[in-house]
Motif scaffolding. Structure first.
Motif, PDB file in Angstrom:
ATOM      1  N   GLY A  96       0.855  -1.376   0.073  1.00  0.00           N
ATOM      2  CA  GLY A  96       0.473  -0.172  -0.120  1.00  0.00           C
ATOM      3  C   GLY A  96       0.909   1.172   0.031  1.00  0.00           C
ATOM      4  N   LYS A  97       1.882   1.478  -0.240  1.00  0.00           N
ATOM      5  CA  LYS A  97       3.720   2.630  -0.019  1.00  0.00           C
ATOM      6  C   LYS A  97       3.405   2.341  -2.050  1.00  0.00           C
ATOM      7  CE  LYS A  97       3.029   2.636   3.813  1.00  0.00           C
ATOM      8  NZ  LYS A  97       2.185   4.012   5.144  1.00  0.00           N
ATOM      9  N   LYS A  98       3.048   3.269  -2.471  1.00  0.00           N
ATOM     10  CA  LYS A  98       3.986   4.296  -3.537  1.00  0.00           C
ATOM     11  C   LYS A  98       5.164   5.457  -3.538  1.00  0.00           C
ATOM     12  CE  LYS A  98       0.425   8.468  -3.887  1.00  0.00           C
ATOM     13  NZ  LYS A  98      -0.588   8.114  -4.369  1.00  0.00           N
ATOM     14  N   PHE A  99       5.464   5.682  -4.902  1.00  0.00           N
ATOM     15  CA  PHE A  99       6.891   6.388  -5.002  1.00  0.00           C
ATOM     16  C   PHE A  99       5.943   7.422  -6.110  1.00  0.00           C
ATOM     17  CE2 PHE A  99       8.414   3.146  -2.190  1.00  0.00           C
ATOM     18  CZ  PHE A  99       9.018   3.920  -1.051  1.00  0.00           C
ATOM     19  N   THR A 100       6.069   8.619  -5.707  1.00  0.00           N
ATOM     20  CA  THR A 100       6.411   9.748  -7.112  1.00  0.00           C
ATOM     21  C   THR A 100       6.543  10.268  -7.332  1.00  0.00           C
ATOM     22  OG1 THR A 100       4.402  10.764  -5.855  1.00  0.00           O
ATOM     23  CG2 THR A 100       3.716   8.810  -6.823  1.00  0.00           C
ATOM     24  N   GLY A 101       6.885  10.990  -8.499  1.00  0.00           N
ATOM     25  CA  GLY A 101       7.865  12.069  -9.053  1.00  0.00           C
ATOM     26  C   GLY A 101       8.133  12.504 -10.281  1.00  0.00           C
ATOM     27  N   SER A 102       8.960  13.140 -10.432  1.00  0.00           N
ATOM     28  CA  SER A 102       9.500  13.830 -12.199  1.00  0.00           C
ATOM     29  C   SER A 102      10.654  13.000 -12.646  1.00  0.00           C
ATOM     30  CB  SER A 102       9.749  14.919 -12.717  1.00  0.00           C
ATOM     31  OG  SER A 102       7.939  15.474 -12.426  1.00  0.00           O
ATOM     32  N   LEU A 103      10.980  11.889 -13.670  1.00  0.00           N
ATOM     33  CA  LEU A 103      11.914  11.548 -13.663  1.00  0.00           C
ATOM     34  C   LEU A 103      11.865  11.826 -15.751  1.00  0.00           C
ATOM     35  CD1 LEU A 103      10.831   8.788 -16.306  1.00  0.00           C
ATOM     36  CD2 LEU A 103      10.096   7.856 -14.261  1.00  0.00           C
ATOM     37  N   VAL A 104      13.682  11.972 -15.780  1.00  0.00           N
ATOM     38  CA  VAL A 104      14.163  12.098 -17.517  1.00  0.00           C
ATOM     39  C   VAL A 104      13.835  10.574 -18.422  1.00  0.00           C
ATOM     40  CG1 VAL A 104      15.415  13.279 -18.606  1.00  0.00           C
ATOM     41  CG2 VAL A 104      15.575  13.955 -16.943  1.00  0.00           C
ATOM     42  N   VAL A 105      13.062  10.748 -19.514  1.00  0.00           N
ATOM     43  CA  VAL A 105      12.664   9.536 -19.953  1.00  0.00           C
ATOM     44  C   VAL A 105      13.968   9.381 -20.782  1.00  0.00           C
ATOM     45  CG1 VAL A 105      11.618   7.991 -21.619  1.00  0.00           C
ATOM     46  CG2 VAL A 105      10.331   9.667 -20.512  1.00  0.00           C
ATOM     47  N   ALA A 106      14.693   8.116 -21.099  1.00  0.00           N
ATOM     48  CA  ALA A 106      15.696   7.543 -21.332  1.00  0.00           C
ATOM     49  C   ALA A 106      15.181   6.425 -23.009  1.00  0.00           C
ATOM     50  CB  ALA A 106      16.817   7.472 -20.622  1.00  0.00           C
ATOM     51  N   SER A 107      16.262   6.225 -23.859  1.00  0.00           N
ATOM     52  CA  SER A 107      15.833   4.899 -24.660  1.00  0.00           C
ATOM     53  C   SER A 107      16.694   4.043 -23.688  1.00  0.00           C
ATOM     54  CB  SER A 107      16.922   5.653 -26.087  1.00  0.00           C
ATOM     55  OG  SER A 107      15.757   6.783 -26.495  1.00  0.00           O
ATOM     56  N   PRO A 108      15.996   3.245 -24.680  1.00  0.00           N
ATOM     57  CA  PRO A 108      15.653   1.635 -23.587  1.00  0.00           C
ATOM     58  C   PRO A 108      17.715   1.545 -24.226  1.00  0.00           C
ATOM     59  CG  PRO A 108      13.892   1.468 -25.642  1.00  0.00           C
ATOM     60  CD  PRO A 108      14.684   2.893 -25.404  1.00  0.00           C
ATOM     61  N   ALA A 109      19.086   0.878 -23.636  1.00  0.00           N
ATOM     62  CA  ALA A 109      19.670   0.431 -23.599  1.00  0.00           C
ATOM     63  C   ALA A 109      20.104  -0.382 -24.611  1.00  0.00           C
ATOM     64  CB  ALA A 109      20.505  -0.699 -21.981  1.00  0.00           C
ATOM     65  N   GLU A 110      18.997  -1.375 -24.853  1.00  0.00           N
ATOM     66  CA  GLU A 110      19.558  -2.713 -25.889  1.00  0.00           C
ATOM     67  C   GLU A 110      18.608  -2.514 -26.744  1.00  0.00           C
ATOM     68  OE1 GLU A 110      23.225  -4.912 -24.907  1.00  0.00           O
ATOM     69  OE2 GLU A 110      20.681  -5.744 -23.866  1.00  0.00           O
ATOM     70  N   ILE A 111      18.402  -2.673 -28.466  1.00  0.00           N
ATOM     71  CA  ILE A 111      17.206  -2.996 -29.041  1.00  0.00           C
ATOM     72  C   ILE A 111      17.666  -4.270 -30.015  1.00  0.00           C
ATOM     73  CG2 ILE A 111      15.187  -2.167 -31.054  1.00  0.00           C
ATOM     74  CD1 ILE A 111      15.972   0.172 -29.531  1.00  0.00           C
ATOM     75  N   GLY A 112      17.018  -5.663 -29.832  1.00  0.00           N
ATOM     76  CA  GLY A 112      17.235  -6.212 -30.750  1.00  0.00           C
ATOM     77  C   GLY A 112      17.744  -7.609 -29.401  1.00  0.00           C
TER      78      GLY A 112
END
Length: 137
Positions: A96-112
């Motif tokens: 029943g606990k949560k963490f909220t805030g703002s983040l900077v989106v980053a691309s996935p480290a790998e594709i494929g």
């Protein structure tokens, strides 16, 4: 005293209510990581020292299944890299606990990945300031 262990069933959403993206079904691992640092104390003329500066940074780190289909979460990250978005992380719905805030989106480290596999990719987002802990409503 018994140790309280929760089966981890949680959620991670990124974005405001009008543009909410739910990553919960793609994640195999997710955690809020806090790193702290204290600079060296500074000596002053009187012979005393002034305490070093304390700082903390947080990242939201995990591993997710790669998906390239309709409503792809991985492509959402790729397309929104560098943008700041709000998030809500509930590590365990049972707790029943949560963490909220703002983040900077980053691309996935790998594709494929390897043939005939279910490729995953690591993700890591810089949290702006410090996430706020609270109760799930």
């Amino acid at each position: 005293m018994a140790v309280n262990q929760n089966t981890v069933v949680g959620t991670l959403t990124i974005g405001a209510a009008a543009d909410l993206t739910n990553f919960s079904s793609q994640l195999t691992s997710i955690k809020l990581v806090t790193s702290s640092d204290t600079s060296d104390p500074v000596p002053v003329l009187s012979g005393e020292t002034v305490a070093g500066e304390f700082s903390e940074t947080q990242t939201l780190e995990g591993t997710m299944f790669q998906d390239l289909g309709t409503a792809s979460k991985m492509l959402w990250l790729y397309d929104n890299a560098g943008e700041t978005h709000v998030f809500e992380f509930i590590p365990s719905t049972a707790a029943g606990k949560k963490f909220t805030g703002s983040l900077v989106v980053a691309s996935p480290a790998e594709i494929g990945g390897d043939a005939k596999s279910k490729p995953t990719t690591d993700i890591s987002f810089q949290v702006i300031g410090k996430a706020v802990a609270g109760d799930v409503a």
